[in-house]
Write an enzyme that holds these catalytic residues in place. Structure first.
Site, PDB file in Angstrom:
ATOM      1  CG  ASP A  36      74.387  46.202  41.460  1.00  0.00           C
ATOM      2  OD1 ASP A  36      74.692  45.557  40.444  1.00  0.00           O
ATOM      3  OD2 ASP A  36      73.293  46.767  41.597  1.00  0.00           O
ATOM      4  CG  HIS A  70      77.838  51.172  36.157  1.00  0.00           C
ATOM      5  ND1 HIS A  70      78.346  50.666  34.987  1.00  0.00           N
ATOM      6  CD2 HIS A  70      76.788  50.373  36.479  1.00  0.00           C
ATOM      7  CE1 HIS A  70      77.627  49.616  34.619  1.00  0.00           C
ATOM      8  NE2 HIS A  70      76.695  49.410  35.523  1.00  0.00           N
ATOM      9  CG  HIS A 105      75.216  49.338  30.431  1.00  0.00           C
ATOM     10  ND1 HIS A 105      74.849  48.846  29.207  1.00  0.00           N
ATOM     11  CD2 HIS A 105      75.509  48.245  31.189  1.00  0.00           C
ATOM     12  CE1 HIS A 105      74.882  47.524  29.214  1.00  0.00           C
ATOM     13  NE2 HIS A 105      75.284  47.135  30.413  1.00  0.00           N
ATOM     14  CG  LEU A 109      82.145  54.857  30.854  1.00  0.00           C
ATOM     15  CD1 LEU A 109      83.515  54.266  30.602  1.00  0.00           C
ATOM     16  CD2 LEU A 109      82.259  56.111  31.714  1.00  0.00           C
ATOM     17  N   GLY A 158      74.501  32.789  27.025  1.00  0.00           N
ATOM     18  CA  GLY A 158      73.616  32.992  28.172  1.00  0.00           C
ATOM     19  C   GLY A 158      72.334  33.671  27.759  1.00  0.00           C
ATOM     20  CE  LYS A 184      68.442  63.456  41.686  1.00  0.00           C
ATOM     21  NZ  LYS A 184      68.106  64.740  42.341  1.00  0.00           N
ATOM     22  CG  LEU A 235      72.299  41.342  30.069  1.00  0.00           C
ATOM     23  CD1 LEU A 235      71.999  42.795  30.413  1.00  0.00           C
ATOM     24  CD2 LEU A 235      73.751  41.012  30.394  1.00  0.00           C
TER      25      LEU A 235
END
Length: 523
Positions: free
Chosen positions: A242, A247, A185, A187, A18, A350, A23
Site C-alpha cells: 500500500d 510512496h 502524491h 513527490l 471510474g 504523521k 477516489l
C-alpha cells in the site's frame, strides 16, 4: 510550472475513468473544482466521467459536496459554472463501442469552441485488474488526432515482480512513456521540492550528504486511524504494498540520488533508477511485521483490534504495521541504514523523514549529553523543514540546549494542494514528480522475494495496542541499526512518554537533561 497553453487555442478534455469510486469523489473532483475556482484550470477544459454505474450530473454533484470545501458566501455562482463543464457518461470497460461514444462526446464539446487543438487526459481511478482492457480501448478509440493524449495511473502497481511485468508491458505497448503519468502524491509536496533545492544548491548540505557524515535515515508514515476505507483492498494487498513499494521508495530515491546531469526530466529519472538498482533485496530478518489489537481502554466501537472489525476476516494475518531496514551498495551510502516505518492505529498521524548525522563528543559540557544533528522533512500534518541543533543555555555554565533551525518559511501566497499541483503538471507535460515504469520494476525486485515468502508462509504478525507507538521489536531493530530515539518535548507534540508494549516494560529515561537518549519517547 511549465506553460500550459499560451495561445488559448487548445481544448482540453479531462476524463475520470471510474468516477463512481471513492477516489474520484473525495480527491479528484475536489482538486478539479479548486483549480477551477482559483482560475488555474486551463481555459476550454471539459470534464467527463466514465464508469459502469449510471451517473446523473445533478445527483453526482450532490455526492461531491461534502468533499469540496465550499464557501457558501463566495463559491455559489462559480460552483454552478464549474458543473456546466461536467458531462457524465456510462459505459462498460470492455466494450469498444462505449469508448466510441465517449470520443463522440469529447469531439462534440471540442468542436463547440472551434479550437485548433484538442488535448485529452484520462485519470484511471480503477482497480488494476481493469487496466489492460481500459488502456487498450482508450489507445484504440479515444486518442486525440490534433493534440496529445496522456493517462494518469494510480497505485497499486500490481502485487509483485511477476504480476508487474505484464502490467508494464501493457502500458508501454499502448502508450509511449511520455504519455504515462504514474502518480505519487508525496513527490509534489512543497517540502520535498524545497529539500531538493536545499540539498543540491547549498554547499553545507551537498558536501555532507553521504555516509561519512550521516548515521541513519528513517522515513515514517504513521496514522492514528484504523483500517476503514478500502478495507477489502487493504486486507488483500497489505501495508507494504500500500505505501512502501511506491510512496516511501520514491522518497528514498530523492534522498539518495546523485545530482542529475541536467534539469531534464529524463536525467532525474535515470538517477532515480540507478539508485534503485543499488538497493539490496530485502530479507525477512530486516523486517518487523505487526497487527494492531484492542487496547482494552477505548469505549469507541471503531477502536477495536484489526480482526475484530466486522469487515475484516477473523483469521486475517495481514500486517497493519511494518518496519523495514534497507541498505544501498554505492560509494555514498554504504553502511547507512534506511529505515522505513509505516502503520495504522498508532498514537498519531504523521509523515516525515529524519536524517540523523553522526554524533560529536562534547567533553566540555557540564553533565549534558549532546544529541546528534537531525534534518527533519515533515509532510504531514503540516509541511515543515527544520534542522535539530544544539546551542548553549543562558547562564554562566556551559549547559546544552536543543533548538531548531527553520529552513522553510511559510509561503504567504495561495499554493495548490499536492493533487492540484500534480494535475497541473500533467496538463503542462512535466513528468518530474511522476514515476517511470522501469522504476517500479526495480522496486518490485527489492520487495518481491520477501512479499512472496510472507504470502506463502503466512507468518503471524506481532501485536501492538491500538493507539500505541507500535511494537517495541521494531524500535529495537531500528536502534540496532544505529537510529537514535531522544526524549525531547521541544520536538514531539505528545507529552506521554509511556510506550505500551506486550513483550516487556522498559523504564523511562531520566529527564534531568533535555536530550537524554532513551526508548520511551519515540518520535
Amino acid at each position: 510550472m511549465l506553460p500550459i497553453d499560451p495561445t488559448n487555442e487548445t481544448a482540453y478534455s479531462f476524463v475520470v475513468v471510474g468516477a463512481s469510486g471513492r477516489l474520484a469523489l473525495s480527491r479528484i473532483f475536489p482538486a478539479l473544482w479548486q483549480l477551477y475556482r482559483d482560475n488555474r484550470l486551463p481555459q476550454g477544459t471539459k470534464i467527463f466521467t466514465f464508469c459502469r454505474t449510471p451517473l446523473d450530473t445533478a445527483k453526482y454533484r450532490l455526492q461531491c459536496v461534502p468533499y469540496m470545501g465550499l464557501d457558501k458566501q463566495h463559491d455559489k455562482h462559480k460552483y454552478n459554472s464549474f458543473w456546466t463543464n461536467v458531462h457524465c457518461l456510462q459505459g462498460q470497460y470492455d466494450q469498444p463501442e462505449d469508448y466510441m461514444e465517449l470520443t463522440a462526446a469529447m469531439v462534440l464539446q471540442e468542436s463547440k469552441h472551434n479550437m485548433s487543438y484538442a488535448n485529452r487526459i484520462f485519470y484511471l481511478a480503477i482497480p488494476p485488474i481493469l487496466l489492460d482492457q481500459v488502456t487498450l480501448n482508450i489507445s484504440r478509440k479515444c486518442q486525440s488526432h490534433t493534440g496529445w493524449t496522456r493517462i494518469i495511473v494510480e497505485k497499486p502497481f500490481a502485487r509483485n515482480e511477476i504480476t508487474y511485468r505484464p502490467y508494464q508491458t501493457q502500458l508501454c505497448q499502448t502508450f509511449k512513456e511520455s504519455q504515462i503519468y504514474m502518480i505519487d502524491h508525496y513527490l509534489s509536496t512543497l517540502v520535498v521540492q524545497n529539500f531538493f533545492v536545499l540539498r543540491f544548491i547549498n554547499h553545507i548540505w551537498s558536501e555532507t550528504w553521504n555516509s561519512k557524515h550521516i548515521a541513519a535515515v528513517m522515513i515514517s508514515v504513521k496514522s492514528d486511524k484504523p483500517v476503514q476505507a478500502r478495507a477489502n483492498y487493504f486486507n488483500q494487498f497489505g501495508i507494504i504494498r500500500d505505501l512502501m513499494t511506491n510512496h516511501m521508495m520514491q522518497l528514498l530515491t530523492l534522498l539518495t540520488i546523485d545530482q542529475p546531469y541536467s534539469n531534464l526530466v529524463d536525467d532525474l529519472r535515470d538517477e532515480k533508477l540507478k539508485v534503485l538498482r543499488q538497493v539490496v533485496t530485502v530479507d525477512l530478518a530486516d523486517m518487523v511485521l505487526a497487527q494492531y489489537c484492542n487496547n482494552g481502554k477505548e469505549s469507541d466501537a471503531t477502536k477495536l483490534g484489526y480482526t475484530q472489525h466486522s469487515y475484516i476476516p477473523k483469521d486475517s494475518l495481514t500486517p497493519t504495521f511494518a518496519l523495514v531496514v534497507l541498505h544501498l551498495n554505492n560509494k555514498n551510502w554504504t553502511g547507512v541504514p534506511f529505515i522505513l516505518r509505516v502503520g495504522h492505529a498508532l498514537n498519531e498521524t504523521k509523515t516525515e523523514i529524519r536524517v540523523q548525522y553522526k554524533s560529536i563528543s562534547c567533553d566540555r559540557s557540564e553533565g549534558n549529553q549532546s544529541v546528534c544533528n537531525e534534518l527533519v522533512l515533515r509532510l504531514q500534518p503540516r509541511e515543515e523543514l527544520f534542522m535539530r541543533m544544539m546551542l548553549k543555555r543562558p547562564g554562566d555554565k556551559l549547559c546544552l540546549k536543543e533548538t531548531q533551525l527553520n529552513l522553510m518559511l511559510p509561503d504567504r501566497t495561495t499554493v495548490p494542494s499536492n493533487l492540484q499541483r500534480l494535475l497541473l503538471n500533467v496538463f503542462a507535460g512535466n513528468q518530474m514528480f511522476f514515476m517511470r515504469t522501469d522504476e517500479q520494476c526495480e522496486i518490485w525486485r527489492i520487495f518481491s522475494p520477501v512479499l512472496t515468502k510472507i504470502d506463502v508462509d503466512r507468518p503471524k504478525p506481532l501485536q501492538y495496542a491500538f493507539g500505541s507507538r507500535g511494537p517495541m521489536a521494531a524500535y529495537r531493530l531500528a536502534a540496532s541499526n544505529g537510529f537514535q530515539f531522544y526524549e525531547s518535548d521541544d520536538f514531539h507534540a505528545d507529552k506521554d512518554i509511556a510506550v505500551e508494549e506486550s513483550e516487556q516494560q522498559l523504564k523511562p529515561p531520566s529527564r534531568a537533561t533535555i536530550a537524554t537518549p532513551g526508548w520511551m519517547n519515540v518520535p
